[in-house]
Design a protein around this motif. Structure first.
Motif, PDB file in Angstrom:
ATOM      1  N   ASN A  21      -1.718  12.986  80.563  1.00 21.01           N
ATOM      2  CA  ASN A  21      -2.187  13.293  81.906  1.00 21.01           C
ATOM      3  C   ASN A  21      -2.199  14.807  82.060  1.00 21.01           C
ATOM      4  O   ASN A  21      -1.833  15.529  81.147  1.00 21.01           O
ATOM      5  CB  ASN A  21      -1.346  12.604  82.989  1.00 21.01           C
ATOM      6  CG  ASN A  21       0.127  12.995  82.889  1.00 21.01           C
ATOM      7  OD1 ASN A  21       0.447  14.165  82.748  1.00 21.01           O
ATOM      8  ND2 ASN A  21       1.012  12.017  82.957  1.00 21.01           N
ATOM      9  N   ALA A  42      -4.090   2.480  86.963  1.00 18.82           N
ATOM     10  CA  ALA A  42      -5.226   3.390  86.872  1.00 18.82           C
ATOM     11  C   ALA A  42      -6.274   3.129  87.946  1.00 18.82           C
ATOM     12  O   ALA A  42      -7.126   3.976  88.197  1.00 18.82           O
ATOM     13  CB  ALA A  42      -5.879   3.275  85.491  1.00 18.82           C
ATOM     14  N   GLY A 176      -4.834   6.029  79.550  1.00 21.61           N
ATOM     15  CA  GLY A 176      -4.033   4.937  80.069  1.00 21.61           C
ATOM     16  C   GLY A 176      -3.369   4.177  78.942  1.00 21.61           C
ATOM     17  O   GLY A 176      -3.573   4.454  77.757  1.00 21.61           O
ATOM     18  N   THR A 219      -5.028  -1.580  83.432  1.00 21.02           N
ATOM     19  CA  THR A 219      -4.495  -0.483  82.644  1.00 21.02           C
ATOM     20  C   THR A 219      -3.594   0.395  83.507  1.00 21.02           C
ATOM     21  O   THR A 219      -3.881   0.643  84.676  1.00 21.02           O
ATOM     22  CB  THR A 219      -5.636   0.369  82.061  1.00 21.02           C
ATOM     23  OG1 THR A 219      -6.455  -0.452  81.252  1.00 21.02           O
ATOM     24  CG2 THR A 219      -5.090   1.506  81.213  1.00 21.02           C
ATOM     25  N   TYR A 221      -1.150   4.134  83.502  1.00 25.11           N
ATOM     26  CA  TYR A 221      -0.914   5.362  82.782  1.00 25.11           C
ATOM     27  C   TYR A 221       0.492   5.840  83.102  1.00 25.11           C
ATOM     28  O   TYR A 221       1.018   5.613  84.184  1.00 25.11           O
ATOM     29  CB  TYR A 221      -1.966   6.427  83.064  1.00 25.11           C
ATOM     30  CG  TYR A 221      -2.177   6.836  84.500  1.00 25.11           C
ATOM     31  CD1 TYR A 221      -1.519   7.942  85.017  1.00 25.11           C
ATOM     32  CD2 TYR A 221      -3.070   6.154  85.315  1.00 25.11           C
ATOM     33  CE1 TYR A 221      -1.734   8.340  86.320  1.00 25.11           C
ATOM     34  CE2 TYR A 221      -3.291   6.548  86.615  1.00 25.11           C
ATOM     35  CZ  TYR A 221      -2.618   7.644  87.120  1.00 25.11           C
ATOM     36  OH  TYR A 221      -2.833   8.041  88.409  1.00 25.11           O
TER      37      TYR A 221
END
Length: 237
Positions: A21, A42, A176, A219, A221
């Motif tokens: 990220n 996500a 992710g 998904t 992250y």
């Protein structure tokens, strides 16, 4: 975010640092430093947390939450560990463990360390474990509990108590991560009726994205705890 070398990290085999990220390196910290991190969705930015935070709860699942309330933060209900647990073919396997309700064993307790390793005793953490019949079963498909405390249908097949708690963890091209249980390789960690909203119940859903990749609606992250206020769009930058 990622360059042409990202395929090296497709199975989370750690080596060189990899940014997942815009604010830090949560994946690297989770795997190499064994640091707790947040799993933020996500699609809408909600975080994953156990339904029940106390250490004596083993028959409840996980859900999304949109606000980080003081009680959850104090109990570390927003934090998770990815613990290495062997391999499935060439793919590393991980345990998805909650930081909420973990207990520290007594120093020198039997079975807590490798003989002669000198390591400190490992804390006992509740794991995300999968129902044997998921996702076909109408029962709750996930429980967060210790391996010997979850329900019988969450304790694996053929006498292998751990196989229902092992996950293949894959990094997606946009940074992710997805989770695939090894006993249901055609499924992925998702949500009831594909509804990604605050309070949504997490369960297993068929992997419409195909082959350990999944779709954006299923998904997450990783975020370190100090990154909760990072704008969501940065995960795609």
């Amino acid at each position: 975010m990622y360059d042409q070398e990202r395929t090296k990290m497709n199975n989370l085999v750690t080596g060189d640092p990899v940014d997942v990220n815009a604010r830090g390196n949560a994946m690297q910290a989770a795997l190499k430093e064994n640091r707790p991190f947040m799993l933020v969705h996500a699609f809408n930015g909600s975080y994953l947390r156990p339904v029940e935070l106390t250490q004596d709860s083993h028959d409840q699942g996980i859900k999304l939450a949109a606000t980080l309330d003081p009680a959850t933060q104090e109990a570390q209900g927003h934090l998770w560990y990815l613990t290495p647990a062997g391999f499935f073919g060439q793919r590393p396997l991980y345990l998805l463990e909650s930081a909420a309700g973990q207990t520290s064993p007594e120093p020198g307790a039997a079975g807590d360390t490798d003989t002669g390793s000198g390591d400190a005793p490992k804390p006992r953490r509740r794991r995300v474990t999968v129902h044997q019949d998921a996702p076909k079963s109408g029962a709750d498909t996930l429980q967060v509990g210790l391996p010997d405390k979850v329900g019988e249908k969450w304790q694996g097949k053929n006498g292998a108590t751990e196989d229902s708690q092992l996950w293949v963890v894959t990094v997606t091209p946009w940074g992710g991560i997805t989770f695939v249980p090894i006993i249901h390789p055609d499924t992925i960690l998702g949500f009831k009726n594909q509804e990604v909203t605050a309070g949504s119940e997490a369960l297993l859903t068929y992997n419409l994205g195909g082959d350990f990749v999944g779709t954006i609606t299923n998904t997450f992250y990783p975020r370190l705890p100090g990154e909760w206020d990072t704008p969501n769009h940065q995960v795609f930058s």
